[in-house]
Design a protein around this motif. Structure first.
Motif, PDB file in Angstrom:
ATOM      1  N   UNK A 219       0.887  -8.509 -13.262  1.00 16.50           N
ATOM      2  CA  UNK A 219       0.697  -9.942 -13.119  1.00 16.50           C
ATOM      3  C   UNK A 219       1.845 -10.564 -12.340  1.00 16.50           C
ATOM      4  N   UNK A 220       3.043  -9.987 -12.482  1.00 14.31           N
ATOM      5  CA  UNK A 220       4.212 -10.548 -11.807  1.00 14.31           C
ATOM      6  C   UNK A 220       4.299 -10.099 -10.359  1.00 14.31           C
ATOM      7  N   UNK A 221       3.430  -9.185  -9.950  1.00 16.41           N
ATOM      8  CA  UNK A 221       3.470  -8.753  -8.562  1.00 16.41           C
ATOM      9  C   UNK A 221       4.536  -7.720  -8.277  1.00 16.41           C
ATOM     10  N   UNK A 222       4.968  -6.975  -9.274  1.00 17.09           N
ATOM     11  CA  UNK A 222       5.937  -5.901  -9.054  1.00 17.09           C
ATOM     12  C   UNK A 222       5.149  -4.693  -8.561  1.00 17.09           C
ATOM     13  N   UNK A 223       5.653  -4.050  -7.522  1.00 17.10           N
ATOM     14  CA  UNK A 223       4.912  -2.905  -6.965  1.00 17.10           C
ATOM     15  C   UNK A 223       4.968  -1.719  -7.912  1.00 17.10           C
ATOM     16  N   UNK A 224       3.800  -1.139  -8.199  1.00 12.21           N
ATOM     17  CA  UNK A 224       3.757   0.003  -9.103  1.00 12.21           C
ATOM     18  C   UNK A 224       2.858   1.082  -8.531  1.00 12.21           C
ATOM     19  N   UNK A 225       3.136   2.314  -8.918  1.00 14.86           N
ATOM     20  CA  UNK A 225       2.264   3.405  -8.491  1.00 14.86           C
ATOM     21  C   UNK A 225       0.932   3.292  -9.187  1.00 14.86           C
ATOM     22  N   UNK A 226       0.960   2.897 -10.449  1.00 14.74           N
ATOM     23  CA  UNK A 226      -0.270   2.785 -11.220  1.00 14.74           C
ATOM     24  C   UNK A 226       0.033   2.015 -12.498  1.00 14.74           C
ATOM     25  N   UNK A 227      -1.014   1.534 -13.157  1.00 16.17           N
ATOM     26  CA  UNK A 227      -0.833   0.893 -14.465  1.00 16.17           C
ATOM     27  C   UNK A 227      -0.517   1.962 -15.500  1.00 16.17           C
ATOM     28  N   UNK A 228       0.216   1.581 -16.539  1.00 19.98           N
ATOM     29  CA  UNK A 228       0.528   2.529 -17.612  1.00 19.98           C
ATOM     30  C   UNK A 228      -0.184   2.062 -18.864  1.00 19.98           C
ATOM     31  N   UNK A 229      -1.027   2.903 -19.432  1.00 20.03           N
ATOM     32  CA  UNK A 229      -1.634   2.552 -20.717  1.00 20.03           C
ATOM     33  C   UNK A 229      -1.197   3.591 -21.732  1.00 20.03           C
ATOM     34  N   UNK A 230      -1.236   3.200 -22.975  1.00 16.87           N
ATOM     35  CA  UNK A 230      -0.675   4.091 -23.984  1.00 16.87           C
ATOM     36  C   UNK A 230      -1.463   3.988 -25.277  1.00 16.87           C
ATOM     37  N   UNK A 231      -1.586   5.156 -25.939  1.00 20.55           N
ATOM     38  CA  UNK A 231      -2.363   5.219 -27.175  1.00 20.55           C
ATOM     39  C   UNK A 231      -1.659   6.214 -28.091  1.00 20.55           C
ATOM     40  N   UNK A 232      -1.762   5.984 -29.401  1.00 17.70           N
ATOM     41  CA  UNK A 232      -1.150   6.970 -30.296  1.00 17.70           C
ATOM     42  C   UNK A 232      -2.188   7.444 -31.303  1.00 17.70           C
ATOM     43  N   UNK A 233      -1.989   8.672 -31.778  1.00 20.59           N
ATOM     44  CA  UNK A 233      -2.878   9.213 -32.807  1.00 20.59           C
ATOM     45  C   UNK A 233      -2.042   9.637 -34.005  1.00 20.59           C
ATOM     46  N   UNK A 234      -2.677   9.586 -35.183  1.00 20.85           N
ATOM     47  CA  UNK A 234      -2.024  10.094 -36.389  1.00 20.85           C
ATOM     48  C   UNK A 234      -2.786  11.319 -36.840  1.00 20.85           C
TER      49      UNK A 234
ATOM     50  N   UNK B 202       0.854  -1.187   0.000  1.00 25.16           N
ATOM     51  CA  UNK B 202       0.000   0.000   0.000  1.00 25.16           C
ATOM     52  C   UNK B 202       0.887   1.233   0.000  1.00 25.16           C
ATOM     53  N   UNK B 203       0.316   2.333  -0.426  1.00 25.56           N
ATOM     54  CA  UNK B 203       1.072   3.582  -0.338  1.00 25.56           C
ATOM     55  C   UNK B 203       0.090   4.714  -0.118  1.00 25.56           C
ATOM     56  N   UNK B 204       0.636   5.822   0.313  1.00 29.48           N
ATOM     57  CA  UNK B 204      -0.195   6.960   0.667  1.00 29.48           C
ATOM     58  C   UNK B 204      -0.239   7.911  -0.513  1.00 29.48           C
ATOM     59  N   UNK B 205      -1.423   8.267  -0.962  1.00 29.47           N
ATOM     60  CA  UNK B 205      -1.536   9.240  -2.046  1.00 29.47           C
ATOM     61  C   UNK B 205      -2.634  10.213  -1.698  1.00 29.47           C
ATOM     62  N   UNK B 206      -2.249  11.471  -1.463  1.00 30.17           N
ATOM     63  CA  UNK B 206      -3.229  12.507  -1.119  1.00 30.17           C
ATOM     64  C   UNK B 206      -4.086  12.086   0.063  1.00 30.17           C
ATOM     65  N   UNK B 207      -3.485  11.473   1.032  1.00 36.79           N
ATOM     66  CA  UNK B 207      -4.244  11.092   2.218  1.00 36.79           C
ATOM     67  C   UNK B 207      -5.053   9.821   2.063  1.00 36.79           C
ATOM     68  N   UNK B 208      -5.093   9.284   0.845  1.00 38.53           N
ATOM     69  CA  UNK B 208      -5.848   8.037   0.667  1.00 38.53           C
ATOM     70  C   UNK B 208      -4.891   6.866   0.601  1.00 38.53           C
ATOM     71  N   UNK B 209      -5.394   5.717   0.988  1.00 39.66           N
ATOM     72  CA  UNK B 209      -4.564   4.515   0.924  1.00 39.66           C
ATOM     73  C   UNK B 209      -4.811   3.837  -0.429  1.00 39.66           C
ATOM     74  N   UNK B 210      -3.724   3.674  -1.159  1.00 38.24           N
ATOM     75  CA  UNK B 210      -3.831   3.175  -2.523  1.00 38.24           C
ATOM     76  C   UNK B 210      -3.017   1.891  -2.636  1.00 38.24           C
TER      77      UNK B 210
END
Lengths: 319, 261, 284
Positions: free
Chosen positions: B168-183, A56-64
Motif C-alpha cells: 500500500x505504501x508503494x515500497x518495491x517488493x519481489x512479491x507479497x509475503x503471506x504467512x500461516x501457522x499450524x499446530x 518492473x523486474x525480470x524474473x525467468x524471462x518474464x516481466x513482473x
C-alpha cells in the motif's frame, strides 16, 4: 479515497456515497483494466525489445511488477505508475521546503521526499544583491539568511551523482516565506502546470502550489520590497502592529480550509478549484471553521461531481 | 502505576476454572485422536478463519493495513522511505526497521503493553527477503505493528498484514509475503490455531511464503515432528498462503480502482 | 513534531490575537468531535474518539480483586496511558515514557478525586462486592493512535465515553461463606450493570499564547504556548481537578480567569459529548 474521519449522519452519508459513485463512473474504464499488484506478470510481446522501466523486474524471462499501480506503455518502455505516487522530483519543479539543518556552505531542506534536498550557498542570492564569490564571512552568516525551520520556496536544479537533490533560489520570487501557513497534502494531487505562483489579487493572498505537496498560503508580499520588509520587521519590537490584517487573515484561512477539504476528498488541486471552493463557502455563508465540517465536505463532493459531469457532457456535445 | 494482578485477584473467567479445564482436556483428546472433530468455532482441521483485511486505516502513514482473523486484530503502519535519523554509515541498501507492540488490552489477562522484541526481529526476517532494499539507499522504512486483540496465530497475521501495508505504501517488493501457522496435536495437524488451541499444542510450525515466487522467507518449528508430518504441514501451509495471497491481491486491486481519477 | 519558522509562529500568534486561528476557529471553539463505542469487544467497555486529527482508543477492563486494607469498602481504579509509534516516530520504544507518565498522572488527578473518595468520577463504593473480601478492579487504558495536540482533553473524553459503554457483570455471592474464608462468587455472563457517567468530568485545557487563551490547541499551537492549565469540570460546574503545565509563571488573577473560562466552555463541551454518546448508542 481514504477514510474520512468525520461523523456523518445518515443523509449525509448517502449523499456523499452518491457523489463519489458518480465521480467513479465518470473516470475512464480502461484505466482499471491495466491495474497490477506486486508480482503480477505484465503481458508483453516477447519479440520486441521491451525496456523494463520503473516498478518492473525480470524474473525467468518474464516481466513482473514490483509495485501496485497501473501499467503504462510508451513506445518500447513499460513501467508501473503507482496511483498514490511518492513525489518524484524533476528539474525545474517549484517546491516549498523547510530547513532542517545548516551544514558547511549549504542548507538541508525537508521536502516530503525520501531524502532531504540541499540548497547550496552559491545557489542563493546574497542579501546585498551583489554577485560575488562567497567568502568565509558569508558562510558564517548563513544563519542570517535562512535559519532552522524556515520555510523556503526554491526550484529544483538537478541531481548530483550520489543521488541527492540540489535546489536553487536565485530569482527574486524564491526565498523565505513568512506571514502565512504551510499545508501538507499528498504530492500526487498537485499536477505540474505552467504557473505555480499565484497572486490572488482579490484576496491579497499569495498561493504557492509546491510540486512536492507543500502548499503555502500567505499574505501577499511585494517582490522588490521583500528585502527591506524583513529588515523592518526585525527592528520593530511591537508585534501587534505587524499582524496580518483581519480581512486578509480570513481569506487566508478560507483558502487553507478549501485546500484541506479538497485534499481530504482526494481531488487534484488547481487554483481554479481552490478559489471556486472558497467562494462557494463564502457565498453560502458557511463559517470559516465550518468548512471542515461534514456538511461542507458533502457539498464539495457534490459540486465536483456536477462540474465533472458538465465538463464531460460539453466534451461529448462538442464532438 | 497500580500493582499487577497478584494471587488475590482473579478474572471472572478463572472463577469456573475446574469446569473449563475439564472441557479443554476433552477437546485436546479429541483433537489428538479423532480424524475430524469440529473445533471450538466450528471449523474443521484444515480450515482457516475468514480473513478480513483492509488498507488505509492510518492516513498519516505512507501505507497502512488492518487485519481481522476471528479474534485477532492487528493494525500495521508503514512510514517512509525517509531519511535515516541516526548518523548511519553510508550504505547502498535501505534499512528496514520493524517494531511489534501489544496494547495493554490485547490479551484477556491484562498485561503491560510492551514491545515484543522477539516478534519484531522475526517480522524483520520474514519481510527482508521480499523487500527490494537496494531501491531506497541511505533511507529507512519503518514498519510499526500494533496488536489490538490477540486471538491466536498472532505473528503470521502480523506478517501478512505488514506485507499488505508495504504494498500500500508503494515500497518495491519481489512479491507479497503471506504467512500461516499450524499446530500439531498427537497425530493431527490443525491450521490457523486460536489462542485456546495454541495454549495446549504439542508443536507448532510457522511458514512465511511468497506465493507467486514460490519461495519460503521464514520457517520456524517447535515440538517433536516426524519427516512425513513436516512435509504435510509445510504443503498445507503453502497452499493456505497462496489462498491468502489471492485475498491480499484482491484488496490491493480494490484500492487501485477506488483512487483512480 | 515539525518545527515552525519564525514567520509561521508570528502568523499563529497573530491569529490567536485576532480570534481567527489557522483553521478558522475562534479561540474557544473545539475541533470536530467524532465518537465510536464498543471498538474492543473483549473489554468491558471501550471507545474511540477523534478530535480533529488526534485519535484515542480507550478501554475499560474489570477484574475481581481484593480491596485494600485501608479502604475495605471501596473498589480500585487505575489509569494508564500508552503512546503508539504510529502517532510520532519519536514514540518508538521508550521515547514516549515521559509523556505517557505525565498524561496518566494528570488523568488520575482529575478522575480519581480526593483520598476519601469524594469527588471521584466513579463512586468507588459501588464497585464493592463483598466488603473487605471481594471488589472490582477497574483498569482504564488509553492508547494514543494519532497525535495533533490536546491529548489530555481527548483522553478524558475517550475515558468518559468508554465508561458509559462499560457493563459490569452481575456477581452472585453464595451466602454460606464463613467470615474468614474466601466467598464463592459466581459471575454471570448475562446480566450487566451499566455505569452512570453523569458525574464523570471532562477536562478542558486552556493554552495561553501571548495574552489570550485558546481551547483545543493543535500541536502547532501548543509549540507556541507559554503555559497551559488543564481544568476538569463536571456537569454541575464544579471543579474536579486542575493541573498547570508548561514553564512560564502565571499571575493568580489569570488563573482564576482561566478557571471561569474553562467552566463556561465545559458546559457546551459536556453537552456535545453527551449527545455524541447518545447518537453512538442509538447506532448500535
Amino acid at each position: 479515497m481514504r477514510d474520512l474521519h468525520l461523523s456523518l449522519n445518515q443523509t449525509q452519508r448517502v449523499r456523499l456515497e452518491a457523489a463519489l459513485h458518480e465521480l467513479q463512473s465518470l473516470t475512464p474504464a480502461a484505466a482499471s483494466a491495466a491495474a497490477v499488484t506486486v508480482a503480477d506478470t505484465i503481458p508483453v510481446n516477447q519479440e520486441d525489445n521491451i525496456l523494463k522501466g520503473h516498478g518492473t523486474s525480470d524474473q525467468d524471462g518474464e516481466v513482473v511488477a514490483t509495485l501496485c499501480g497501473v501499467v503504462e506503455r510508451v513506445n518500447k518502455l513499460v513501467y508501473v505508475r503507482t496511483l498514490r505516487a511518492r513525489y518524484k522530483p524533476e528539474v525545474g519543479d517549484i517546491i516549498v521546503g523547510r530547513v532542517i539543518e545548516i551544514a558547511p556552505k549549504r542548507w538541508r531542506l525537508e521536502i516530503n521526499f525520501s531524502q532531504d534536498a540541499v540548497l547550496m550557498l552559491s545557489s542563493m542570492n546574497l542579501p546585498d544583491g551583489i554577485q560575488r564569490r562567497r567568502t568565509a564571512v558569508d558562510e558564517l552568516n548563513m544563519r542570517s539568511i535562512f535559519e532552522e525551520n524556515d520555510v523556503i520556496c526554491a526550484e529544483v536544479r538537478g541531481f548530483q551523482h550520489d543521488g541527492s537533490l540540489h535546489l536553487q533560489a536565485r530569482s527574486e520570487k524564491y526565498g523565505k516565506l513568512e506571514r502565512g501557513q504551510l499545508l501538507t497534502v499528498p504530492p500526487y494531487l498537485v499536477k505540474r502546470k505552467k504557473q505555480h505562483f499565484h497572486h490572488l489579487a482579490q484576496y491579497d493572498v499569495d498561493l504557492i502550489l509546491g510540486c512536492n505537496g507543500f502548499i503555502w498560503v500567505g499574505e501577499h508580499v511585494v517582490v522588490d520590497e521583500k528585502v527591506k520588509a524583513t529588515e523592518d520587521q526585525q527592528k520593530s519590537s511591537d508585534e501587534a502592529e505587524n499582524f496580518t490584517p483581519l480581512e486578509t487573515r480570513k481569506h487566508i484561512c478560507r483558502l487553507a480550509n478549501a485546500v484541506r477539504v479538497l485534499s481530504a476528498l482526494g481531488f487534484t488541486l488547481t487554483v481554479e478549484l481552490i478559489i471556486e471552493t472558497a467562494e462557494a463557502s463564502a457565498s453560502s455563508n458557511v463559517e470559516v471553521n465550518d468548512m471542515l465540517g461534514a456538511e461542507f465536505y458533502v457539498q464539495t463532493a457534490e459540486r465536483e461531481a456536477k462540474r465533472r459531469a458538465d465538463l464531460l457532457r460539453k466534451k461529448n456535445g462538442a464532438r | 502505576m497500580s500493582a499487577q494482578a497478584g494471587t488475590g485477584t482473579y478474572s471472572p473467567a478463572a472463577a469456573s476454572g475446574d469446569k473449563r479445564r475439564e472441557r479443554r482436556e476433552e477437546l485436546r483428546r479429541h483433537l489428538a485422536e479423532d480424524a475430524d472433530w469440529p473445533r471450538a468455532d466450528g471449523r474443521s482441521f484444515h480450515d482457516c478463519r475468514p480473513a478480513f483485511m483492509q488498507t488505509g486505516p492510518t492516513t498519516a502513514a505512507s501505507g497502512s493495513a488492518y487485519a481481522e482473523f476471528g479474534k485477532t486484530k492487528v493494525i500495521v503502519s508503514v512510514f517512509g522511505p525517509r531519511e535515516s535519523k541516526k548518523a548511519m554509515m553510508y550504505s547502498d541498501v535501505g534499512r528496514l526497521n520493524c517494531n511489534v507492540s501489544y496494547t495493554t488490552f490485547a490479551t484477556p489477562v491484562r498485561g503491560q503493553g510492551a514491545d515484543n522484541k522477539e516478534y519484531s526481529s522475526m517480522l524483520h526476517k520474514a519481510l527482508e527477503g521480499a523487500v527490494m532494499l537496494h531501491t531506497f539507499p541511505k533511507t529507512t522504512v519503518d514498519v510499526f505493528a500494533l496488536v489490538l486483540e490477540s486471538g491466536g496465530s498472532d505473528l503470521p497475521i502480523i506478517i501478512s498484514c505488514a506485507s499488505l501495508a508495504l504494498a500500500d505504501a508503494g515500497i518495491m517488493m519481489y512479491d507479497l509475503v503471506t504467512s500461516v501457522s499450524v499446530s500439531c496435536f498427537g497425530k493431527n495437524i490443525i491450521i490457523d490455531p486460536t489462542s485456546d488451541e495454541e495454549a495446549w499444542q504439542d508443536g507448532s510450525l510457522m511458514v512465511a511464503f511468497m506465493p507467486a515466487r514460490k519461495e519460503i522467507t521464514q520457517l520456524t518449528l517447535t515440538g517433536e515432528w516426524s519427516d512425513g508430518k513436516i512435509t504435510n504441514a509445510v504443503e498445507l501451509c503453502m497452499d493456505a498462503c497462496s489462498k491468502l495471497g489471492e485475498i491480499l491481491r484482491d484488496r490491493l486491486k480494490d484500492t487501485a480502482t477506488l483512487t483512480n481519477e | 513534531m515539525v518545527g515552525l519558522s519564525e514567520g509561521e509562529k508570528h502568523f499563529i500568534r497573530g491569529g490567536i490575537a485576532q480570534d481567527i486561528r489557522t483553521d478558522g476557529r475562534r479561540r474557544l471553539q473545539f475541533r470536530a468531535l467524532s465518537v465510536e463505542t464498543g471498538v474492543i469487544p473483549q473489554a468491558n467497555g471501550s471507545a474511540r474518539v477523534r478530535l480533529g486529527a488526534t485519535e484515542i482508543i480507550a478501554s475499560v477492563k474489570a477484574e475481581l480483586g481484593k480491596p485494600s486494607i485501608l479502604h475495605p469498602d471501596k473498589g480500585k481504579v487505575s489509569i494508564f496511558v500508552d503512546c503508539s509509534p504510529t502517532a510520532e516516530p519519536t514514540f518508538e520504544g521508550r521515547g514516549s515514557e515521559e509523556l505517557s507518565a505525565e498524561l496518566s498522572v494528570a488523568l488520575q488527578r482529575c478522575l480519581l478525586g480526593g483520598k476519601s473518595g469524594a469527588g471521584a468520577a466513579i463512586d468507588l463504593s459501588s464497585l464493592i462486592v463483598v466488603e473487605g473480601k471481594v471488589c472490582w478492579d477497574l483498569y482504564i487504558d488509553g492508547l494514543v493512535v494519532s497525535s495533533d495536540g490536546n491529548l489530555l482533553d481527548a483522553l478524558a473524553t475517550a475515558i468518559k465515553v468508554a465508561l458509559s459503554d462499560t457493563g459490569l457483570p452481575k456477581v452472585n455471592v453464595s451466602l454460606s461463606a464463613a467470615s474468614d474464608e474466601e466467598p464463592e462468587v459466581d459471575v454471570s455472563d448475562e446480566e450487566f450493570l451499566q455505569f452512570d457517567t453523569s458525574s464523570v468530568p471532562v477536562i478542558i485545557t486552556l493554552t495561553k499564547v501571548g495574552r489570550h487563551y485558546i481551547v483545543d490547541a493543535t500541536s502547532e499551537e501548543e509549540s507556541q504556548m507559554s503555559s497551559a492549565v488543564s481544568v476538569s469540570v463536571n456537569r454541575n460546574g464544579q471543579i474536579c481537578g486542575l493541573t498547570k503545565r508548561g514553564g512560564a509563571g502565571l499571575d493568580p488573577s489569570v488563573i482564576f480567569d482561566m478557571i471561569s473560562v474553562a467552566r463556561h466552555a465545559s458546559q457546551q463541551f459536556i453537552a456535545l459529548v453527551d449527545s455524541q454518546i447518545a447518537a453512538a448508542e442509538a447506532d448500535e
